[in-house]
Scaffold this motif. Structure first.
Motif, short mmCIF file in Angstrom:
data_model
loop_
_atom_site.label_atom_id
_atom_site.label_comp_id
_atom_site.label_asym_id
_atom_site.label_seq_id
_atom_site.Cartn_x
_atom_site.Cartn_y
_atom_site.Cartn_z
N LEU A 36 0.90 -0.91 -5.70
CA LEU A 36 1.23 -0.69 -4.10
C LEU A 36 -0.18 -1.55 -2.80
N ARG A 37 -0.06 -3.01 -3.27
CA ARG A 37 -1.33 -3.46 -2.47
C ARG A 37 -1.37 -3.60 -1.33
N LEU A 38 -1.74 -3.46 0.24
CA LEU A 38 -0.56 -3.07 1.62
C LEU A 38 -1.78 -3.83 2.27
N THR A 39 -1.10 -4.64 3.29
CA THR A 39 -2.18 -5.02 4.51
C THR A 39 -2.35 -4.04 5.40
N ALA A 40 -3.32 -4.61 5.59
CA ALA A 40 -3.81 -3.57 7.38
C ALA A 40 -2.98 -3.53 8.00
N ASP A 41 -2.68 -2.24 8.55
CA ASP A 41 -1.74 -2.20 9.61
C ASP A 41 -0.66 -1.92 9.53
N ALA A 42 -0.41 -2.09 7.42
CA ALA A 42 1.00 -1.64 6.81
C ALA A 42 1.56 -0.35 7.15
N ARG A 43 2.73 0.00 7.02
CA ARG A 43 3.43 1.34 7.34
C ARG A 43 3.77 1.92 6.20
N PHE A 45 5.23 5.14 5.51
CA PHE A 45 6.12 5.96 5.19
C PHE A 45 6.60 6.12 6.51
N ASP A 46 7.51 6.31 6.74
CA ASP A 46 7.74 7.29 8.27
C ASP A 46 8.44 8.72 8.22
N ARG A 47 7.95 9.79 9.32
CA ARG A 47 8.60 10.90 8.89
C ARG A 47 9.82 10.80 9.09
N GLY A 48 10.15 11.37 7.85
CA GLY A 48 11.97 11.65 7.44
C GLY A 48 12.18 10.81 6.41
N ASP A 49 11.20 10.50 6.27
CA ASP A 49 11.43 9.33 4.68
C ASP A 49 11.83 9.80 3.32
N ALA A 50 12.71 9.54 2.21
CA ALA A 50 12.42 10.32 1.33
C ALA A 50 12.00 9.47 0.25
N LEU A 51 11.42 10.35 -0.07
CA LEU A 51 9.64 9.84 -0.98
C LEU A 51 9.79 9.81 -2.29
N ASP A 52 9.33 9.23 -3.18
CA ASP A 52 10.18 8.48 -4.43
C ASP A 52 8.92 9.45 -5.15
N GLY A 53 7.79 9.76 -4.79
CA GLY A 53 6.64 10.14 -5.73
C GLY A 53 5.38 10.38 -3.94
N LEU A 54 4.67 10.35 -5.14
CA LEU A 54 3.20 10.80 -3.79
C LEU A 54 2.03 9.54 -4.25
N PHE A 55 1.55 9.66 -2.88
CA PHE A 55 0.60 8.59 -2.57
C PHE A 55 -0.87 7.95 -3.30
N LEU A 56 -1.54 7.75 -3.79
CA LEU A 56 -3.40 8.28 -4.04
C LEU A 56 -3.81 7.19 -3.50
N ILE A 57 -4.87 6.92 -2.55
CA ILE A 57 -5.08 5.83 -2.29
C ILE A 57 -6.21 5.92 -3.22
N GLU A 58 -6.98 4.50 -3.74
CA GLU A 58 -7.93 4.45 -4.27
C GLU A 58 -9.04 3.67 -2.86
N SER A 59 -8.43 2.57 -2.57
CA SER A 59 -9.92 2.10 -1.71
C SER A 59 -9.43 1.49 -0.48
N GLY A 60 -9.78 2.21 0.56
CA GLY A 60 -9.36 1.50 1.49
C GLY A 60 -9.32 3.00 3.16
N GLU A 61 -8.65 3.14 4.32
CA GLU A 61 -8.44 4.02 5.25
C GLU A 61 -6.84 4.35 5.27
N VAL A 62 -6.01 5.17 5.60
CA VAL A 62 -4.87 5.54 6.11
C VAL A 62 -5.13 6.41 7.53
N GLU A 63 -4.49 6.05 8.15
CA GLU A 63 -4.52 6.24 9.73
C GLU A 63 -2.89 7.17 9.75
N ILE A 64 -3.32 9.05 9.64
CA ILE A 64 -1.93 8.92 9.75
C ILE A 64 -1.66 9.59 11.71
#
Length: 71
Positions: A36-43, A45-64
Motif C-alpha cells: 500500500l502506498r499512502l499519502t501523508a495524513d492517510a488513515r 484503520f480505525d479502532r474497531g475495524d476488522a483487519l485483513d492482516g498485519l501492516f509492516l511499515i517499510e518507510s515513513g512514519e505512523v502516528e497512533i
C-alpha cells in the motif's frame, strides 16, 4: 513503487519475526504480501475495524491516536 519479490524478501529478512525464517519460507510468503502506498495524513484503520492482516511499515512514519489524542 510496490516491492517486488527480491526487495520484499530483503525487507522481511530485516523485520522480526520474519528475520528468523529460512529463506525458502520467505520466498513462499512473499506473494501473500500486498503493498500500500499512502499519502501523508492517510488513515490506515480505525479502532474497531476488522483487519485483513498485519501492516509492516517499510518507510515513513505512523502516528497512533486514540480518544485521548496521540498515543
Amino acid at each position: 513503487m510496490p516491492l517486488t519479490a527480491d526487495p520484499l524478501i530483503r525487507f522481511l529478512e530485516s523485520v522480526h519475526p520474519y528475520d528468523r525464517l529460512p529463506p525458502e519460507t520467505l520466498v513462499d510468503l512473499a506473494p501473500q504480501f500486498h503493498t500500500l502506498r499512502l499519502t501523508a495524513d492517510a488513515r490506515i484503520f480505525d479502532r474497531g475495524d476488522a483487519l485483513d492482516g498485519l501492516f509492516l511499515i517499510e518507510s515513513g512514519e505512523v502516528e497512533i491516536t486514540g480518544a485521548e489524542g496521540v498515543a
